[in-house]
Write a protein that holds these residues in place. Structure first.
Motif, short mmCIF file in Angstrom:
data_model
loop_
_atom_site.label_atom_id
_atom_site.label_comp_id
_atom_site.label_asym_id
_atom_site.label_seq_id
_atom_site.Cartn_x
_atom_site.Cartn_y
_atom_site.Cartn_z
N ARG A 2 0.65 -0.97 0.13
CA ARG A 2 0.01 0.50 0.37
C ARG A 2 0.44 1.41 0.35
NH1 ARG A 2 -2.25 3.65 2.57
NH2 ARG A 2 -1.36 3.57 4.54
N LEU B 256 2.72 1.77 -3.08
CA LEU B 256 1.48 2.18 -4.25
C LEU B 256 1.14 3.74 -4.38
CD1 LEU B 256 -0.84 -0.49 -4.45
CD2 LEU B 256 0.17 0.59 -6.45
N GLY B 257 0.48 4.16 -3.31
CA GLY B 257 0.81 5.12 -2.66
C GLY B 257 1.40 6.66 -3.03
N SER C 112 1.53 6.61 -6.29
CA SER C 112 0.34 7.44 -7.28
C SER C 112 0.95 9.23 -6.94
CB SER C 112 -0.95 7.64 -5.94
OG SER C 112 -1.11 6.07 -5.82
N ALA C 113 1.32 9.55 -5.52
CA ALA C 113 1.38 10.86 -5.47
C ALA C 113 2.36 11.63 -6.49
CB ALA C 113 2.19 11.03 -4.22
N ASN D 200 2.14 14.73 -9.45
CA ASN D 200 3.51 15.98 -8.94
C ASN D 200 4.83 15.69 -8.85
OD1 ASN D 200 1.47 17.24 -6.80
ND2 ASN D 200 1.09 15.38 -5.74
N ASP E 181 5.21 15.49 3.39
CA ASP E 181 3.72 15.87 2.73
C ASP E 181 3.35 14.48 2.18
OD1 ASP E 181 3.68 18.74 3.16
OD2 ASP E 181 3.69 18.67 0.78
N GLU F 127 2.13 12.73 5.35
CA GLU F 127 0.95 13.36 5.48
C GLU F 127 -0.15 12.17 5.27
OE1 GLU F 127 -1.45 15.29 7.94
OE2 GLU F 127 0.38 16.38 7.74
N LEU F 128 -0.30 12.68 3.65
CA LEU F 128 -0.58 11.27 2.51
C LEU F 128 -1.24 9.99 2.53
CD1 LEU F 128 0.04 13.39 -0.47
CD2 LEU F 128 -2.08 12.98 0.28
N ILE F 129 0.34 9.31 2.90
CA ILE F 129 0.10 7.63 3.40
C ILE F 129 -0.25 7.85 4.57
CG2 ILE F 129 1.37 5.63 2.53
CD1 ILE F 129 3.22 7.63 0.81
N GLN F 130 -0.10 8.12 5.38
CA GLN F 130 -0.38 8.02 7.00
C GLN F 130 0.63 6.80 7.41
OE1 GLN F 130 -3.21 9.41 8.30
NE2 GLN F 130 -3.54 10.79 7.16
N ILE G 138 -5.61 4.46 -4.92
CA ILE G 138 -4.58 4.78 -6.14
C ILE G 138 -4.80 6.83 -6.85
CG2 ILE G 138 -3.32 4.85 -8.31
CD1 ILE G 138 -2.92 1.94 -7.94
N ILE H 125 -5.10 8.76 -3.47
CA ILE H 125 -4.16 9.73 -3.31
C ILE H 125 -3.83 10.75 -3.99
CG2 ILE H 125 -1.37 8.95 -2.84
CD1 ILE H 125 -1.90 7.22 -0.99
N MET H 126 -3.98 10.04 -5.56
CA MET H 126 -3.34 11.24 -6.55
C MET H 126 -4.19 12.09 -6.24
SD MET H 126 -2.82 8.88 -10.01
CE MET H 126 -1.89 8.33 -10.49
N ARG I 215 -6.01 13.43 -4.04
CA ARG I 215 -5.45 14.11 -2.00
C ARG I 215 -3.81 14.89 -2.19
NH1 ARG I 215 -6.10 11.73 3.53
NH2 ARG I 215 -4.70 10.84 2.18
N SER I 216 -3.87 14.65 -3.39
CA SER I 216 -1.81 15.43 -3.99
C SER I 216 -1.63 16.48 -4.23
CB SER I 216 -0.84 13.90 -3.85
OG SER I 216 -1.10 13.09 -5.05
N ARG J 266 0.28 26.23 -3.31
CA ARG J 266 -0.65 26.51 -4.40
C ARG J 266 -2.11 26.88 -5.41
NH1 ARG J 266 1.34 20.98 -7.24
NH2 ARG J 266 0.03 19.72 -5.45
#
Lengths: 99, 215
Positions: A15, A18-19, A22-23, A27, A34, A37-40, B14, B17-18, B20-21, B118
Motif C-alpha cells: 500500500r 502504491l501510495g 500515485s502521489a 506531482n 507531505d 501525511e498523505l500515506i499515513q 491510488i 491519493i492522486m 488528495r496529493s 498552490r
C-alpha cells in the motif's frame, strides 16, 4: 491464454509503495513530510519503502535546503512512471478478466 | 472474487491519493453559499444607495457613465459604494475561510499544506492583477467596466483555481466569464449582473458541491 499476473510489478506490492508512486505521478516533486501525511505511515516505514523504490530506479531524491532546514523532495523517474503505468494496466486487465 | 475486490480497492486507493496529493479538497460548498449570500446583501445595499442618489439627481443621472461620481455629492456615493464593497469582500472572505477551516478539521487534512498554498497563489495572482487594473480604470474616470471587470478577472482566477481544487469549479468559472462578457454591453444593469454572478452563482455552486461531497 496470457497470464495477466505476469505484468504485475512486485515492486509495487504494498500500500505504501502504491501510495508513493500515485502521489509522484501527479506531482513533479513531493516532500517527505507531505508523503507521510498523505500515506499515513511512520517515518521509518516510509523511508524503507522509498529506499527500495530508489534502488529499483523508480524514484529519485533531491536534497535541498529551506533556510537552514533540510528539505528533501522526491520525484518519479521516467522508468518509474512507465513501470507504474504498466502495473496499473495489469491491474485493470485482472479486474476485467475476473468479471 | 475477493481477489477482484482487493484490486478494486487498490485502484480506489491510488485514485484517492492522486486526488488528495494534487488538489485542495477541503474547500467547502458552504463557503460558496456564505460568500454568495454576502454578495447579495452587499449588492442590495449598493443598489439602495444608487437608487437614493438617482432620486436626488433626477433625469441627469447616467448609471452607465459613472458621471454622477464627480457631480455634487457624487463623491459621497462613490465612497459609500467603496465602503460597501470592502465590507462585503472581507465578510465573504472571513465566512468562506471559516467554513473551509471547519471542513478541513472534519476531514483531518491540514488547512495550510502544499495544495492550499498552490491554490492560493493561483487565485491571488489574477485577482490582484485584476484589482489593480480596475483601480487604474476608476482613477481615470472609467467606471462602467468595474462590475464586468470584477466578473471577468474573478472568473479567470476561478478557472486557474479549478486545476488545484475540485474540478467542478470550472463550471463556475465559465458562467462567470460568460456573464462578465455579456455585462460589457449592458453596463447600465451592472449591479444586477454583479449580484447574479457573485451572489446567485456562488450559492448555486456551493449548494451543488455541498450536495455532492459533504452531505
Amino acid at each position: 491464454m496470457k497470464n495477466p499476473i505476469e505484468n504485475l510489478n512486485k515492486n509495487f506490492d504494498s500500500r505504501v509503495r502504491l501510495g508513493l508512486m500515485s502521489a509522484l505521478m501527479v506531482n513533479t516533486e513531493v516532500s517527505f513530510n507531505d508523503l507521510k501525511e498523505l500515506i499515513q505511515v511512520t517515518d521509518g516505514n516510509l523511508a524503507s519503502h522509498i529506499k527500495a523504490l530508489e534502488e529499483s530506479g523508480y524514484i529519485k531524491v533531491q536534497k535541498g535546503f529551506i533556510g537552514r532546514k533540510t528539505n528533501t523532495t522526491y520525484s518519479a523517474t521516467g522508468a518509474g512512471e512507465k513501470a507504474f503505468k504498466t502495473h496499473l494496466e495489469a491491474l485493470e486487465e485482472m479486474i476485467k478478466s475476473a468479471k | 472474487m475477493t481477489d477482484q475486490n482487493h484490486h478494486l480497492d487498490t485502484l480506489q486507493d491510488i485514485k484517492q491519493i492522486m486526488e488528495r496529493s494534487s488538489r485542495f479538497i477541503s474547500l467547502s460548498g458552504l463557503s460558496g453559499i456564505a460568500a454568495g449570500s454576502c454578495a447579495l446583501v452587499g449588492a442590495w445595499f449598493a443598489n439602495d444607495r444608487i437608487m437614493a442618489y438617482k432620486l436626488e439627481t433626477g433625469p441627469n443621472f447616467h448609471a452607465d457613465r459613472g458621471e454622477y461620481i464627480f457631480k455634487d455629492n457624487g463623491n459621497l456615493l462613490f465612497n459609500q459604494l467603496f465602503l460597501i464593497a470592502a465590507i462585503t469582500f472581507f465578510a465573504a472572505f472571513f465566512l468562506a475561510f471559516t467554513f473551509t477551516y471547519l471542513r478541513s478539521r472534519k476531514t483531518n487534512t491540514p488547512i495550510w499544506g502544499t495544495t492550499a498554498r498552490r491554490l492560493m497563489i493561483n487565485v491571488i495572482v489574477p485577482m490582484v492583477t485584476g484589482g489593480i487594473f480596475l483601480l487604474a480604470l476608476i482613477k481615470n474616470g472609467v467606471y462602467e467596466f468595474t462590475a464586468p471587470g470584477c466578473l471577468v478577472f474573478y472568473g479567470l482566477a476561478v478557472l486557474n483555481a479549478s486545476k488545484y481544487t475540485f474540478s467542478e469549479t470550472v463550471y463556475l468559472s465559465y458562467s462567470l466569464l460568460l456573464l462578465g462578457i455579456i455585462n460589457l454591453w449592458f453596463t447600465e444593469y451592472s449591479i444586477y449582473f454583479w449580484a447574479l454572478g457573485f451572489g446567485l452563482f456562488h450559492i448555486v455552486y456551493g449548494t451543488a458541491m455541498w450536495w455532492k461531497h459533504e452531505r
